[in-house]
Design a protein around this motif. Structure first.
Motif, PDB file in Angstrom:
ATOM      1  N   GLU A   1      11.230  -0.813   6.684  1.00  0.00           N
ATOM      2  CA  GLU A   1      11.966  -1.620   7.645  1.00  0.00           C
ATOM      3  C   GLU A   1      12.640  -2.808   6.967  1.00  0.00           C
ATOM      4  OE1 GLU A   1       9.400  -3.182  10.665  1.00  0.00           O
ATOM      5  OE2 GLU A   1      11.068  -3.488  12.052  1.00  0.00           O
ATOM      6  N   GLU A   2      12.012  -3.329   5.892  1.00  0.00           N
ATOM      7  CA  GLU A   2      12.568  -4.504   5.235  1.00  0.00           C
ATOM      8  C   GLU A   2      13.754  -4.115   4.354  1.00  0.00           C
ATOM      9  OE1 GLU A   2       9.821  -7.537   3.736  1.00  0.00           O
ATOM     10  OE2 GLU A   2       8.198  -6.188   4.317  1.00  0.00           O
TER      11      GLU A   2
ATOM     12  N   VAL B   1       0.833  -1.197   0.000  1.00  0.00           N
ATOM     13  CA  VAL B   1       0.000   0.000   0.000  1.00  0.00           C
ATOM     14  C   VAL B   1       0.871   1.252   0.000  1.00  0.00           C
ATOM     15  CG1 VAL B   1      -1.725   1.283   1.301  1.00  0.00           C
ATOM     16  CG2 VAL B   1      -1.940  -1.202   1.050  1.00  0.00           C
TER      17      VAL B   1
ATOM     18  N   ARG C   1       5.201 -13.949   6.245  1.00  0.00           N
ATOM     19  CA  ARG C   1       4.733 -12.612   5.890  1.00  0.00           C
ATOM     20  C   ARG C   1       5.693 -11.901   4.936  1.00  0.00           C
ATOM     21  NH1 ARG C   1       0.229  -9.303   6.240  1.00  0.00           N
ATOM     22  NH2 ARG C   1       0.970  -7.277   5.538  1.00  0.00           N
TER      23      ARG C   1
ATOM     24  N   ARG D   1       3.403  -8.897  -2.162  1.00  0.00           N
ATOM     25  CA  ARG D   1       3.182  -9.838  -1.071  1.00  0.00           C
ATOM     26  C   ARG D   1       2.080 -10.844  -1.421  1.00  0.00           C
ATOM     27  NH1 ARG D   1       5.542  -8.532   3.378  1.00  0.00           N
ATOM     28  NH2 ARG D   1       5.289  -6.288   3.284  1.00  0.00           N
TER      29      ARG D   1
ATOM     30  N   GLU E   1      -3.180  -1.972   5.937  1.00  0.00           N
ATOM     31  CA  GLU E   1      -3.585  -2.928   6.969  1.00  0.00           C
ATOM     32  C   GLU E   1      -3.389  -2.424   8.384  1.00  0.00           C
ATOM     33  OE1 GLU E   1      -1.801  -6.748   6.332  1.00  0.00           O
ATOM     34  OE2 GLU E   1      -3.307  -7.306   4.855  1.00  0.00           O
TER      35      GLU E   1
ATOM     36  N   VAL F   1      -5.386  -6.168  -0.286  1.00  0.00           N
ATOM     37  CA  VAL F   1      -4.737  -5.003  -0.893  1.00  0.00           C
ATOM     38  C   VAL F   1      -5.727  -3.980  -1.442  1.00  0.00           C
ATOM     39  CG1 VAL F   1      -2.476  -5.874  -1.493  1.00  0.00           C
ATOM     40  CG2 VAL F   1      -4.379  -6.325  -3.021  1.00  0.00           C
TER      41      VAL F   1
ATOM     42  N   VAL G   1      11.442   3.204  11.381  1.00  0.00           N
ATOM     43  CA  VAL G   1      11.142   4.343  12.234  1.00  0.00           C
ATOM     44  C   VAL G   1      10.884   3.784  13.630  1.00  0.00           C
ATOM     45  CG1 VAL G   1       9.507   6.203  12.687  1.00  0.00           C
ATOM     46  CG2 VAL G   1      10.209   5.682  10.330  1.00  0.00           C
TER      47      VAL G   1
HETATM   48  C1  FAD Z   1       1.119 -14.883   1.660  1.00  0.00           C
HETATM   49  C2  FAD Z   1       0.137 -13.748   1.523  1.00  0.00           C
HETATM   50  C3  FAD Z   1      -0.867 -13.835   0.557  1.00  0.00           C
HETATM   51  C4  FAD Z   1      -1.777 -12.801   0.405  1.00  0.00           C
HETATM   52  N1  FAD Z   1      -2.729 -12.926  -0.563  1.00  0.00           N
HETATM   53  C5  FAD Z   1      -3.578 -11.892  -0.764  1.00  0.00           C
HETATM   54  C6  FAD Z   1      -4.545 -11.932  -1.806  1.00  0.00           C
HETATM   55  O1  FAD Z   1      -4.636 -12.925  -2.556  1.00  0.00           O
HETATM   56  N2  FAD Z   1      -5.350 -10.872  -2.007  1.00  0.00           N
HETATM   57  C7  FAD Z   1      -5.253  -9.744  -1.204  1.00  0.00           C
HETATM   58  O2  FAD Z   1      -5.984  -8.781  -1.427  1.00  0.00           O
HETATM   59  N3  FAD Z   1      -4.358  -9.682  -0.192  1.00  0.00           N
HETATM   60  C8  FAD Z   1      -3.525 -10.721   0.053  1.00  0.00           C
HETATM   61  N4  FAD Z   1      -2.611 -10.633   1.079  1.00  0.00           N
HETATM   62  C9  FAD Z   1      -2.625  -9.444   1.950  1.00  0.00           C
HETATM   63  C10 FAD Z   1      -1.834  -8.299   1.342  1.00  0.00           C
HETATM   64  O3  FAD Z   1      -0.511  -8.702   1.113  1.00  0.00           O
HETATM   65  C11 FAD Z   1      -1.863  -7.120   2.292  1.00  0.00           C
HETATM   66  O4  FAD Z   1      -3.198  -6.684   2.382  1.00  0.00           O
HETATM   67  C12 FAD Z   1      -1.008  -5.966   1.817  1.00  0.00           C
HETATM   68  O5  FAD Z   1       0.323  -6.350   1.695  1.00  0.00           O
HETATM   69  C13 FAD Z   1      -1.143  -4.805   2.791  1.00  0.00           C
HETATM   70  O6  FAD Z   1      -0.292  -3.756   2.395  1.00  0.00           O
HETATM   71  P1  FAD Z   1       0.335  -2.774   3.472  1.00  0.00           P
HETATM   72  O7  FAD Z   1       1.203  -1.851   2.705  1.00  0.00           O
HETATM   73  O8  FAD Z   1      -0.740  -2.233   4.313  1.00  0.00           O
HETATM   74  O9  FAD Z   1       1.228  -3.703   4.397  1.00  0.00           O
HETATM   75  P2  FAD Z   1       2.563  -4.457   4.074  1.00  0.00           P
HETATM   76  O10 FAD Z   1       2.584  -4.920   2.696  1.00  0.00           O
HETATM   77  O11 FAD Z   1       2.735  -5.430   5.159  1.00  0.00           O
HETATM   78  O12 FAD Z   1       3.670  -3.335   4.203  1.00  0.00           O
HETATM   79  C14 FAD Z   1       4.022  -2.715   5.423  1.00  0.00           C
HETATM   80  C15 FAD Z   1       5.493  -2.409   5.384  1.00  0.00           C
HETATM   81  O13 FAD Z   1       5.809  -1.471   6.389  1.00  0.00           O
HETATM   82  C16 FAD Z   1       7.008  -1.828   6.995  1.00  0.00           C
HETATM   83  N5  FAD Z   1       7.070  -1.248   8.340  1.00  0.00           N
HETATM   84  C17 FAD Z   1       6.330  -1.595   9.419  1.00  0.00           C
HETATM   85  N6  FAD Z   1       6.703  -0.853  10.480  1.00  0.00           N
HETATM   86  C18 FAD Z   1       7.660  -0.021  10.042  1.00  0.00           C
HETATM   87  C19 FAD Z   1       8.443   0.996  10.695  1.00  0.00           C
HETATM   88  N7  FAD Z   1       8.279   1.274  11.946  1.00  0.00           N
HETATM   89  N8  FAD Z   1       9.347   1.646   9.949  1.00  0.00           N
HETATM   90  C20 FAD Z   1       9.521   1.369   8.651  1.00  0.00           C
HETATM   91  N9  FAD Z   1       8.812   0.430   8.012  1.00  0.00           N
HETATM   92  C21 FAD Z   1       7.893  -0.253   8.708  1.00  0.00           C
HETATM   93  C22 FAD Z   1       6.971  -3.322   7.010  1.00  0.00           C
HETATM   94  O14 FAD Z   1       8.275  -3.862   7.134  1.00  0.00           O
HETATM   95  C23 FAD Z   1       6.338  -3.614   5.669  1.00  0.00           C
HETATM   96  O15 FAD Z   1       7.312  -3.757   4.662  1.00  0.00           O
HETATM   97  C24 FAD Z   1      -1.696 -11.669   1.254  1.00  0.00           C
HETATM   98  C25 FAD Z   1      -0.691 -11.577   2.237  1.00  0.00           C
HETATM   99  C26 FAD Z   1       0.222 -12.607   2.374  1.00  0.00           C
HETATM  100  C27 FAD Z   1       1.283 -12.513   3.439  1.00  0.00           C
END
Ligand code: FAD
Ligand code: HEM
Ligand code: SF4
Ligand code: SF4
Lengths: 132, 865
Positions: free
Chosen positions: B51-52, B27, B146, B59, B301, B313, B95
């Motif tokens: 962070e990664e 996101v 994850r 993902r 999320e 997503v 952070v």
């Molecule tokens: C195996 C798997 C299969 C999936 N399949 C589906 C699917 O089929 N359809 C669907 O819609 N969704 C699916 N999802 C869910 C989807 O991946 C998530 O909804 C999506 O990745 C959310 O995006 P995000 O950016 O909110 O979080 P994330 O992608 O988790 O990104 C958050 C990032 O922030 C970083 N972060 C956290 N804290 C800090 C900090 N303090 N400082 C710096 N960085 C930080 C983390 O390291 C991470 O890289 C799946 C997830 C997984 C694990």
């Protein structure tokens, strides 16, 4: 083998022109290459419409795009009604009648006038054309 | 501003308002794309912290990391994406604190000031507090699923067990992610178990019957499922590394444990800096994605909207669009999101739409239960019976698109709503593309409506890939691919545009149609086909080789037949591969890569005699470069004398069958992979096809022959062979898909016969199996039905056709050498015996290579001076 026979006889000047090779050396709808005084001439023999005779075309074997001597080994075909040969290396098309490259206006292959003299394929010379 | 000395100023241009984004996940990255799309990124100094170690990656397709994709191919952008757009990206820098008073964040490396902040920190896997025996080294009892690093840890854990006979892995949690994790363990060669606390699998998306049907299908695939099991402790095991004790007194031993017991919003920073947090976690946001601090947004999320966390997503992307909009001045409120999902879990279709549990007052359900095939479908209808409000699908997602459209767009139900979930042979009123309203969402990942697609078509988009690039539809999870194609084709048709699928100006047919004509009419020459079905009078370099290939696939007559010669590509004509200087390379077949010392010496002797450059190819054979046209017959007669055959390296045909050494020598091998490779190569060696075909056979799951990157890959199992199809290396790699398991030798060959012949029959010109498979309507399932279940009743015919090709096999070079007419063509000059004087080689690393133009020029100078 026929190769030896033609090889020894090629280059010979006849009334019709300079003898290159024989009808048996040609492959209809395709090309072969003849050597003539340092030039490599790609000779194409295309069945002319309904008649059984072959139409002859001769263009330079040298492909200006790749720098290799390969035009005689290209596929013969038709593009927009024109007879063309496709270079086997980078696939540009050249018109058989005047050597013009279809994709690049600035490139044109050298051409030679050819004719059958009985079973011989001969290169027409300026003077022989006049007489022909 | 009196900034402290250690405050790092990321952007030199501090005049711009500073926007800091925390989190570079899916996101977070999408948010950056939106900033760039709206142009706001130029009016802000944007800094991103992740962070990664890896930049944002997909993902959703994380599991493919075990299926052959690497971190780079899963990346959501090129490595210089942020750089090019003036965005500062700090990876591997978390952070650690937000000081809202001072408007500053602290990271593991420094401090940075902000004017506005976006939290996109995602979520983290929940690991229940189960007492576990202590281990000093990396624990295998508390793995999670994850991140890419998590997957590396799982892989390492599995590999450290490589010496064991039976390796077992348990996934705690039977939800969507848990089942994906179980599949991953299975693909690593482990015996996989799923332990679920609830009484059914996927408790959130499925009802009891749905969960039950899914469970039966998954058990049939060899994954053990244990429901209603609460793990109380993990202790040392007897036969395996650990033992898990359950509340009901049962236990299960395992070598590693992956927790997938749900996710928790990553809200630590927000919590510690005093932002409003939900009762059960999550950063509270309003409909413009503002947190309780007007300068801080939260998306994805980690955000809690209306008491809800969205674990998909698509809703996160919608939030990202909302914030990008707010920053550019056009705030479109976030109003919740549809949580419908369509998935394939371990190969089993699962779909959940809207109110799947019929929680709406007065809702009525229709159910279809197939106990034999473990299929289940449920349609939930509103109390008045007029609207569909939810659905559950297990086993067959072909109903999904239609049902989703009914639910999302409140389309009026047919008189008998049950018909929507009844088996389709009974005439389901399929919702055609024209029945969809303009507002219907086609791609929910990128929020593309049918209207937007129509507009793009109106604007001139006339092929599917252009449409995808233009609208972004179907470039997210890809779930809408089929529907998009349907809408697209309908739009084209309704505009009276005919999609031109002609082969070239001489044939108004596709390759597939020509293939049908050739077979049905028994046509054996280009002339006959051209006369009856073509235009013009000669053909061209597109249709001639294509037809030659079709004729060869059908009848397998020697390609040196006089009538076929003028059709061939130069490589086929001269049965060698032309190199850039007009010379040829010669590649004798070395089946399975197995070669005797004598034959090796023979190849060396030929190479030496004709001064050929020699190199081992990627397909386990030897390539000899630099032969001139007139040398080919002599070279081949010597090779054939030594027992070689042509390797068809010049043709669109079977290339090589790569193999590992197998159980004859290898201590891990479970079958004789070399013998199988020889059988396969000798069977298909003469086969002409729309494009080249590569095969491989590995002797065990370690996969040393890399079979999963081939058109046909075979991997030995304890019980036989697993067959993979439609893989590809090259420019656009594609992982082969598992097609059938534990086949015996005979069934394996039969299956490959059918698969290859069906490909040859239906593929387009120059279409690799991978691309063919991707364009195949109905996908892998359809292919399985045709090949394995013989749904078209073609099985015998395909096998017979293949047998005909096999029986007709003859080494083309051996045939050509016997025929003086054919040999005539192998003359550099028809009237002179000299070699081409322009072919000049120089020596490099003790071998010849073509001289470069500048070298030729300097050679000429030497000669004349
Ligand atoms: C195996 C798997 C299969 C999936 N399949 C589906 C699917 O089929 N359809 C669907 O819609 N969704 C699916 N999802 C869910 C989807 O991946 C998530 O909804 C999506 O990745 C959310 O995006 P995000 O950016 O909110 O979080 P994330 O992608 O988790 O990104 C958050 C990032 O922030 C970083 N972060 C956290 N804290 C800090 C900090 N303090 N400082 C710096 N960085 C930080 C983390 O390291 C991470 O890289 C799946 C997830 C997984 C694990
Ligand atoms: C062995 C495992 C897998 C491999 C190697 C793999 C590989 C790929 C590749 C290379 C793409 C193309 C991506 C692109 O064009 O950018 C893709 C697309 C896709 N994958 Fe996977 N995949 C695997 C498993 C899965 C699974 C299990 C699912 C479903 C849960 C899935 C769903 C999809 C979808 C829906 C698409 C988009 C398809 C389209 O656009 O037509 N994949 N995959
Ligand atoms: S729809 Fe996708 S949600 Fe659905 S597919 Fe389009 S890209 Fe994803
Ligand atoms: S794939 Fe082949 S070489 Fe590799 S470990 Fe297995 S049997 Fe041995």
């Amino acid at each position: 083998m026929s190769t030896t026979a033609t090889a020894s006889a090629s280059g010979e000047r006849t009334k019709a022109g300079i003898r290159l090779c024989t009808r048996q050396d040609l492959v209809p709808n395709s090309g072969v290459v003849a050597w003539h005084e340092g030039s490599q001439i790609a000779v194409f023999a295309i069945p002319a419409g309904a008649s059984t005779d072959l139409e002859l075309y001769a263009v330079d074997n040298h492909d200006p795009f790749s720098g290799a001597n390969v035009i005689g080994r290209g596929i013969v075909g038709e593009l927009g009604g024109e007879l063309v040969v496709a270079s086997p290396i980078y696939k540009q098309h050249f018109r058989l009648r005047d050597g013009q490259c279809v994709e690049d206006e600035s490139r044109r292959l050298r051409c030679w006038p050819l004719a059958f003299d009985g079973d011989d394929v001969v290169l027409l010379q300026e003077d022989s054309i006049v007489r022909a | 501003m009196n900034a402290p000395d250690n405050l790092t100023a990321p952007h030199s241009d501090t005049a711009l308002p500073r926007l800091i984004v925390i989190g570079n996940g899916m996101v977070g990255h999408y948010f950056l794309e939106q900033l760039i799309e709206t142009g706001v990124h130029r009016r802000l100094a944007v800094t991103v912290f992740g962070e990664e170690r890896h930049r944002a990656y997909d993902r959703v397709h994380l599991s493919e990391y075990f299926g052959g994709r690497d971190a780079d191919s899963l990346s959501l952008s090129e490595s210089d994406y942020c750089d090019l757009n003036g965005i500062e990206l700090h990876l591997d820098e978390a952070v650690t604190a937000i000081d809202r008073e001072a408007k500053r964040v602290t990271t593991t490396r420094g401090e940075y000031a902000y004017d506005q902040l976006v939290l996109a920190t995602g979520s983290y896997p929940f690991v229940p507090p189960i007492p576990t025996l202590e281990e000093t080294t990396e624990s295998h009892a508390a793995l999670v699923y994850r991140t890419l690093d998590d997957l590396d840890r799982i892989r390492n854990a599995a590999e450290s067990l490589a010496e064991r006979d039976i390796r077992r892995g348990v996934v705690v949690g039977g939800g969507l992610l848990g089942l994906e994790a179980a599949n991953a363990l299975k693909s690593l060669g482990l015996e996989a178990h799923v332990v679920e606390f609830a009484p059914r699998l996927m408790p959130v998306q499925l009802d009891d019957q749905g969960g039950d049907a899914l469970r039966r299908q998954i058990e049939a695939l060899g994954v053990a499922v244990h429901v209603e099991r609460a793990t109380t402790e993990i202790v040392k095991g007897e036969t395996h590394r650990y033992r898990m004790n359950f509340a009901d007194g049962e236990w299960l031993e395992t070598d590693l444990v992956v927790f997938s017991a749900g996710i928790r919003p990553q809200d630590r920073l927000a919590r510690e800096s005093g932002l409003a947090i939900g009762e059960r976690g999550g950063v509270v946001i309003d409909e413009t994605c503002h947190t309780s601090d007007p300068d801080i947004f939260a998306i994805g999320e980690c955000a809690l909207w209306n008491g809800q966390i969205f674990g998909l997503v698509a809703p996160g992307y919608t939030m990202a669009r909302t914030v990008a909009g707010c920053l550019s001045g056009t705030c479109e409120p976030f109003s919740g999101a549809d949580m419908s999902t369509k998935l394939k879990l371990l190969g089993v279709d699962v779909g959940s739409i809207g109110d799947a549990h019929a929680r709406t007052e007065g809702a009525v359900s229709y159910r279809f239960i197939d106990e034999a095939g473990h299929g289940y479908r449920r349609l939930v209808v509103s109390a008045d019976g007029k609207r569909a409000i939810g659905a559950v699908l297990v086993g067959d997602n072909s109903y999904y698109d239609t049902l989703l459209q009914y639910v999302q767009n409140a389309i009026k139900l047919p008189a008998d709503p049950a018909s929507l979930i009844l088996p389709q042979s009974e005439g389901t009123p399929l919702l055609g593309a024209d029945a969809l309203p303009e507002t219907a969402t086609i791609c929910s990942c990128h929020n593309v409506s049918k209207g937007a697609i129509c507009q793009a078509v109106e604007g001139g988009c006339s092929d599917l890939s252009a449409l995808k690039a233009e609208t972004k539809a179907s470039t997210g999870c890809g779930g809408c691919t089929a529907l998009l194609k349907q809408v697209f084709e309908h739009e084209l048709e309704s505009r009276g545009i005919e999609v031109d699928r002609s082969l070239c100006e001489h044939f108004a047919y596709t390759r597939q149609e020509l293939y049908g004509i050739v077979r049905v009419e028994g046509i054996r020459s280009f002339e006959a086909l051209h006369e009856r079905h073509g235009k013009g009078h000669l053909g061209c370099d597109i249709c001639k080789p294509a037809v030659a290939s079709i004729l060869a696939s059908c009848w397998n007559e020697p390609i040196m037949e006089p009538s076929l010669v003028p059709l061939q590509d130069t490589n086929d004509t001269f049965m060698a591969n032309m190199q850039k200087n007009g010379t040829y390379s010669v590649v004798p077949r070395i089946p399975g890569g197995e070669i005797t010392p004598d034959k090796l010496i023979a190849i060396g002797a030929v190479a030496k005699k004709y001064d050929l450059y020699t190199k081992i190819t990627g397909g386990q054979r030897i390539d000899l470069f630099g032969a001139q046209l007139h040398e080919l017959p002599e070279i081949w007669s010597e090779l054939i004398e030594a027992g070689f055959e042509t390797g068809h390296a010049y043709g669109k045909s079977t290339r090589t069958v790569k193999s590992c050494v197998g159980n004859t020598w290898c201590r891990y091998g479970v079958q004789d992979s070399v013998a199988m490779a020889l059988t396969i190569e000798n069977r298909y060696k003469g086969l002409r096809s729309p494009h080249k075909l590569k095969f491989a056979v590995s002797g065990c799951t370690r996969e040393c022959a890399e079979a999963q990157s081939k058109d046909v890959g075979v991997i030995a199992t304890e019980h036989g062979w697993n067959l993979y199809v439609c893989g590809n290396g090259g420019m656009r790699p594609r992982h082969a898909e598992l097609f059938a398991t534990d086949l015996d030798d005979e069934t394996l060959l039969k299956t490959i016969d059918r698969f290859l012949m069906f490909y040859i029959r239906t593929a387009d010109r120059l279409q690799r199996t991978s691309v063919w498979r991707e364009n195949l309507d109905g996908g892998l399932d359809y292919l399985k039905q045709v090949v394995l279940e013989d749904s078209l009743g073609l099985g015998d015919e395909l096998e017979t056709q293949m047998q005909h090709v096999v029986d007709q096999y003859e080494c083309e070079w051996a045939g050509a050498l016997k025929d003086p007419e054919k040999l005539k063509r192998f003359r550099t000059f028809v009237n002179d015996k000299r070699a081409d004087p322009d072919i000049i080689a120089v020596s490099e690393r003790d071998q010849p290579r073509p001289a470069r133009p500048e070298e030729i020029a300097s050679l000429a100078v030497e000669v004349t001076s």
